[in-house]
Write a protein that holds these residues in place. Structure first.
Motif, short mmCIF file in Angstrom:
data_model
loop_
_atom_site.label_atom_id
_atom_site.label_comp_id
_atom_site.label_asym_id
_atom_site.label_seq_id
_atom_site.Cartn_x
_atom_site.Cartn_y
_atom_site.Cartn_z
N VAL A 87 1.43 -1.54 -0.02
CA VAL A 87 0.06 -0.29 -0.01
C VAL A 87 1.00 1.22 0.18
CG1 VAL A 87 -1.58 1.07 1.41
CG2 VAL A 87 -1.18 -0.95 1.35
N GLN A 88 0.28 1.86 -0.95
CA GLN A 88 1.46 3.41 -0.81
C GLN A 88 0.45 4.95 -0.30
OE1 GLN A 88 3.59 4.98 -4.21
NE2 GLN A 88 3.59 6.86 -3.59
N VAL A 89 0.80 4.89 0.36
CA VAL A 89 -0.52 6.62 0.75
C VAL A 89 0.82 7.52 1.55
CG1 VAL A 89 -1.66 7.33 3.09
CG2 VAL A 89 -2.23 4.59 2.46
N ARG A 90 0.42 8.61 0.41
CA ARG A 90 1.69 9.59 -0.18
C ARG A 90 2.67 8.94 -0.67
NH1 ARG A 90 -0.63 14.45 2.63
NH2 ARG A 90 -2.24 14.99 3.23
N LYS A 91 3.80 9.54 0.26
CA LYS A 91 5.64 8.98 -0.28
C LYS A 91 5.68 7.83 1.11
CE LYS A 91 7.36 13.18 -0.87
NZ LYS A 91 8.23 13.72 -0.62
N GLY A 92 4.31 7.32 1.65
CA GLY A 92 5.16 6.31 2.61
C GLY A 92 3.98 4.46 1.35
N ARG A 93 5.30 3.93 1.55
CA ARG A 93 4.96 2.28 0.93
C ARG A 93 5.06 1.40 1.90
NH1 ARG A 93 7.11 1.90 -4.71
NH2 ARG A 93 6.51 3.81 -5.36
#
Length: 144
Positions: A87-93
């Motif tokens: 899952v990628q939320v904004r820059k975070g994976r």
């Protein structure tokens, strides 16, 4: 919208989201968007789609509506076969484990889902299948 149009729009959304770290594409229809990467059940290759999501604690919730079509979206069939996803939320994976909400969980989530995006109720009227609610249980990032 035709399937080919959905695929083209999804591809463009995914590219913009990744290129900008979610600055472009992180909101749609007044909801937050994520990128979900599943493993193709036939190809074994990564398959990424942008999806609206809701959050509760460490779990993210996505809906396998496919606009009310009578068949499930490919990403849903992929995660049923291989529930380990990214899952990628904004820059975070982050890695996550996907699971389908049972009937009680779905009954609890469905009003919240429809409240967030009313078209889900319309989509449900277009199909005989029960539109699945999917919980993505996030794993903490790996630490060296």
């Amino acid at each position: 919208m035709r399937d080919a149009q959905v695929r083209r729009m999804s591809r463009l959304h995914r590219r913009l989201y990744r290129l900008t770290g979610g600055l472009v594409g992180r909101r749609l229809a007044n909801n937050d968007m994520l990128l979900l990467t599943t493993t193709g059940r036939r190809t074994g290759r990564a398959h990424t789609v942008p999806l609206l999501y809701l959050r509760e604690g460490d779990a993210l919730v996505v809906i396998a509506s496919y606009g009310g079509r009578d068949h499930h979206p490919a990403w849903y069939l992929n995660l049923v076969a291989t529930p380990e996803v990214e899952v990628q939320v904004r820059k975070g994976r982050l890695k996550a484990l996907a699971r389908i909400a049972d009937s009680e969980e779905r009954a609890s989530w469905w009003p919240r889902v429809v409240d967030a995006y009313g078209d889900y109720a319309v989509y449900q009227t277009r199909t005989h299948r029960v539109i699945p609610v999917v919980l993505l249980e996030l794993h903490p990032p790996d630490t060296p």
